[in-house]
Design a protein around this motif. Structure first.
Motif, PDB file in Angstrom:
ATOM      1  N   LEU A 165       4.604   1.073  -1.244  1.00 48.64           N
ATOM      2  CA  LEU A 165       4.042  -0.225  -0.880  1.00 48.64           C
ATOM      3  C   LEU A 165       2.706  -0.067  -0.157  1.00 48.64           C
ATOM      4  O   LEU A 165       1.760  -0.834  -0.399  1.00 48.64           O
ATOM      5  CB  LEU A 165       5.027  -0.983   0.011  1.00 48.64           C
ATOM      6  CG  LEU A 165       6.288  -1.512  -0.690  1.00 48.64           C
ATOM      7  CD1 LEU A 165       7.322  -1.951   0.332  1.00 48.64           C
ATOM      8  CD2 LEU A 165       5.934  -2.665  -1.616  1.00 48.64           C
ATOM      9  N   GLN A 166       2.602   0.930   0.683  1.00 48.73           N
ATOM     10  CA  GLN A 166       1.363   1.143   1.431  1.00 48.73           C
ATOM     11  C   GLN A 166       0.219   1.518   0.497  1.00 48.73           C
ATOM     12  O   GLN A 166      -0.908   1.045   0.650  1.00 48.73           O
ATOM     13  CB  GLN A 166       1.564   2.222   2.503  1.00 48.73           C
ATOM     14  CG  GLN A 166       0.374   2.398   3.431  1.00 48.73           C
ATOM     15  CD  GLN A 166      -0.006   1.111   4.148  1.00 48.73           C
ATOM     16  OE1 GLN A 166       0.851   0.312   4.525  1.00 48.73           O
ATOM     17  NE2 GLN A 166      -1.308   0.894   4.325  1.00 48.73           N
ATOM     18  N   GLU A 167       0.499   2.377  -0.476  1.00 50.53           N
ATOM     19  CA  GLU A 167      -0.547   2.768  -1.427  1.00 50.53           C
ATOM     20  C   GLU A 167      -0.948   1.585  -2.308  1.00 50.53           C
ATOM     21  O   GLU A 167      -2.141   1.375  -2.581  1.00 50.53           O
ATOM     22  CB  GLU A 167      -0.060   3.930  -2.294  1.00 50.53           C
ATOM     23  CG  GLU A 167      -1.019   4.354  -3.398  1.00 50.53           C
ATOM     24  CD  GLU A 167      -2.390   4.794  -2.889  1.00 50.53           C
ATOM     25  OE1 GLU A 167      -3.326   4.839  -3.706  1.00 50.53           O
ATOM     26  OE2 GLU A 167      -2.528   5.094  -1.680  1.00 50.53           O
ATOM     27  N   ALA A 168       0.022   0.803  -2.743  1.00 49.87           N
ATOM     28  CA  ALA A 168      -0.294  -0.388  -3.530  1.00 49.87           C
ATOM     29  C   ALA A 168      -1.105  -1.380  -2.704  1.00 49.87           C
ATOM     30  O   ALA A 168      -2.041  -2.024  -3.207  1.00 49.87           O
ATOM     31  CB  ALA A 168       0.994  -1.048  -4.022  1.00 49.87           C
ATOM     32  N   ARG A 169      -0.784  -1.498  -1.419  1.00 51.42           N
ATOM     33  CA  ARG A 169      -1.528  -2.403  -0.533  1.00 51.42           C
ATOM     34  C   ARG A 169      -2.975  -1.930  -0.381  1.00 51.42           C
ATOM     35  O   ARG A 169      -3.911  -2.754  -0.428  1.00 51.42           O
ATOM     36  CB  ARG A 169      -0.832  -2.467   0.827  1.00 51.42           C
ATOM     37  CG  ARG A 169      -1.486  -3.438   1.804  1.00 51.42           C
ATOM     38  CD  ARG A 169      -0.686  -3.536   3.102  1.00 51.42           C
ATOM     39  NE  ARG A 169       0.585  -4.234   2.881  1.00 51.42           N
ATOM     40  CZ  ARG A 169       1.781  -3.640   2.903  1.00 51.42           C
ATOM     41  NH1 ARG A 169       1.875  -2.324   3.125  1.00 51.42           N
ATOM     42  NH2 ARG A 169       2.878  -4.329   2.717  1.00 51.42           N
ATOM     43  N   ARG A 170      -3.168  -0.635  -0.205  1.00 51.84           N
ATOM     44  CA  ARG A 170      -4.536  -0.088  -0.075  1.00 51.84           C
ATOM     45  C   ARG A 170      -5.363  -0.421  -1.313  1.00 51.84           C
ATOM     46  O   ARG A 170      -6.512  -0.889  -1.214  1.00 51.84           O
ATOM     47  CB  ARG A 170      -4.469   1.431   0.113  1.00 51.84           C
ATOM     48  CG  ARG A 170      -5.834   2.107   0.251  1.00 51.84           C
ATOM     49  CD  ARG A 170      -5.716   3.613   0.225  1.00 51.84           C
ATOM     50  NE  ARG A 170      -5.459   4.132  -1.114  1.00 51.84           N
ATOM     51  CZ  ARG A 170      -6.408   4.382  -2.019  1.00 51.84           C
ATOM     52  NH1 ARG A 170      -7.686   4.147  -1.730  1.00 51.84           N
ATOM     53  NH2 ARG A 170      -6.090   4.863  -3.207  1.00 51.84           N
TER      54      ARG A 170
END
Length: 351
Positions: free
Chosen positions: A6-11
């Motif tokens: 989720l963090q990578e997709a958010r970035r």
């Protein structure tokens, strides 16, 4: 769900939101550009809107070796796959199938086929055609629960999805819009209608959209065939077997051909596509599901062609084993993605 995915997709979504070059590519980007910050539910919704056509990746100026290292199709595919596993009921079934989809599908089909082969000793008394091998009542007793279970499981999964993305009340107008979009496979036609780049960076093609449509409409025709035969059997007192020009046969044969050819084409396209632009860990599960669905169609066609030969009992056991495996594994396979995708389109229609 895994926080790192989720963090990578958010970035990546935040960078895409600042760039906006791909605004007209598909439903993902208008939805993405409508947000200033992305909650876990927002990212899950975007991931399930994405059809992994990959056009945005090949158009992007910030992919590797750029320091931003954007690969939005893969980031959303990994979130999407993780969400399916997290929402599935029971969850352990989805995780197991994604890891060993081909082996599970093969073992399940063969196991159920052996069960049907053994059950033929309990065959009907005086039945005709297939019912001489396994009675109509026995088939209903086996397949009715096998149909109810995946519907219940998927309903629970969709309820979890609906809550996770913060969707509001379901409205018929939004559902109608989503059904039209799904029927046309609008998001697989590319932002300009020339198709997507799933196979090759420089080649726009509608092959993937057409393959998906063949599988979807083929499956619906086969379902319509079974439903028609059920009405004829119970409401009109017209039991099987039915002649070639009967409605159940016409629907089933055309649907079986479309489904089989569509699955073959989908496997071909997946083998040609770049695995680095999707959820690589789910490839086995995807191939296992598409192969299982294709075998359901193919075994049905072969059974019809050789149904008057001595091979009929064996072919019937294999076909029924494949159908039963397909139904019971549906909540854990990519078949469930159609329901999630429709739910995502409904939510997007209300945006």
């Amino acid at each position: 769900m895994q926080a790192d995915l989720l963090q990578e997709a958010r970035r990546q979504a935040e960078i895409c939101n600042a760039c906006r070059y791909c605004e007209g590519y598909c439903s993902v980007f208008p939805a993405l550009h409508a947000e200033r910050a992305f909650s876990d539910g927002d990212l899950t919704q975007l991931a399930n809107l994405c059809h992994n056509c990959r056009g945005c990746y090949y158009a992007c100026q910030y992919t590797a070796p750029h320091e931003f290292d954007l690969n939005l199709p893969r980031a959303l595919a990994e979130v999407r796959q993780d969400s399916w596993e997290d929402f599935a009921f029971p969850r352990a079934g989805a995780r197991a199938f994604q890891k060993s989809g081909v082996m599970i599908a093969l073992a399940t089909v063969l196991g159920f086929a052996l069960m049907f082969w053994a059950a033929r000793t309990l065959g009907s008394v005086g039945g005709e055609g297939f019912y001489a091998v396994l009675s109509h009542n026995a088939m209903v007793a086996i397949f009715l629960p096998a149909f109810v279970f995946p519907m219940l499981s998927i309903a629970i999964s969709l309820r979890r999805y609906w809550r996770a993305v913060g969707a509001g009340p379901l409205r018929l107008a939004h559902l109608r819009t989503a059904l039209v979009s799904a029927a046309r496979m609008k998001n697989l036609s590319g932002g300009h209608g020339d198709g997507c780049n799933f196979e090759d960076e420089d080649r726009f093609s509608s092959a993937r959209r057409l393959a998906h449509q063949a599988v979807m409409y083929g499956f619906l025709l086969c379902f319509a065939s079974t439903s028609t035969a059920t009405v004829m059997h119970y409401a009109l007192a017209m039991p099987a077997p039915y002649p070639l020009w009967s409605l159940p046969k016409l629907l089933g044969l055309s649907g079986g051909v479309m489904m089989t050819l569509g699955c073959i084409e989908m496997i071909r396209l997946k083998r040609r596509a770049d695995p680095a632009l999707g959820a690589a860990s789910a490839l086995g599960g995807e191939i296992g599901f598409v192969g299982l669905l294709g075998f359901v169609g193919l075994s049905g066609l072969v059974l019809y062609a050789l149904g008057q030969t001595a091979l009929m009992p064996l072919l019937l056991a294999l076909h029924l084993g494949a159908v039963l495996a397909f139904f019971l594994l549906t909540p854990f396979t990519k078949m469930a993605h159609g329901f999630y995708r429709l739910a995502a389109l409904v939510v997007d229609a209300g945006r």
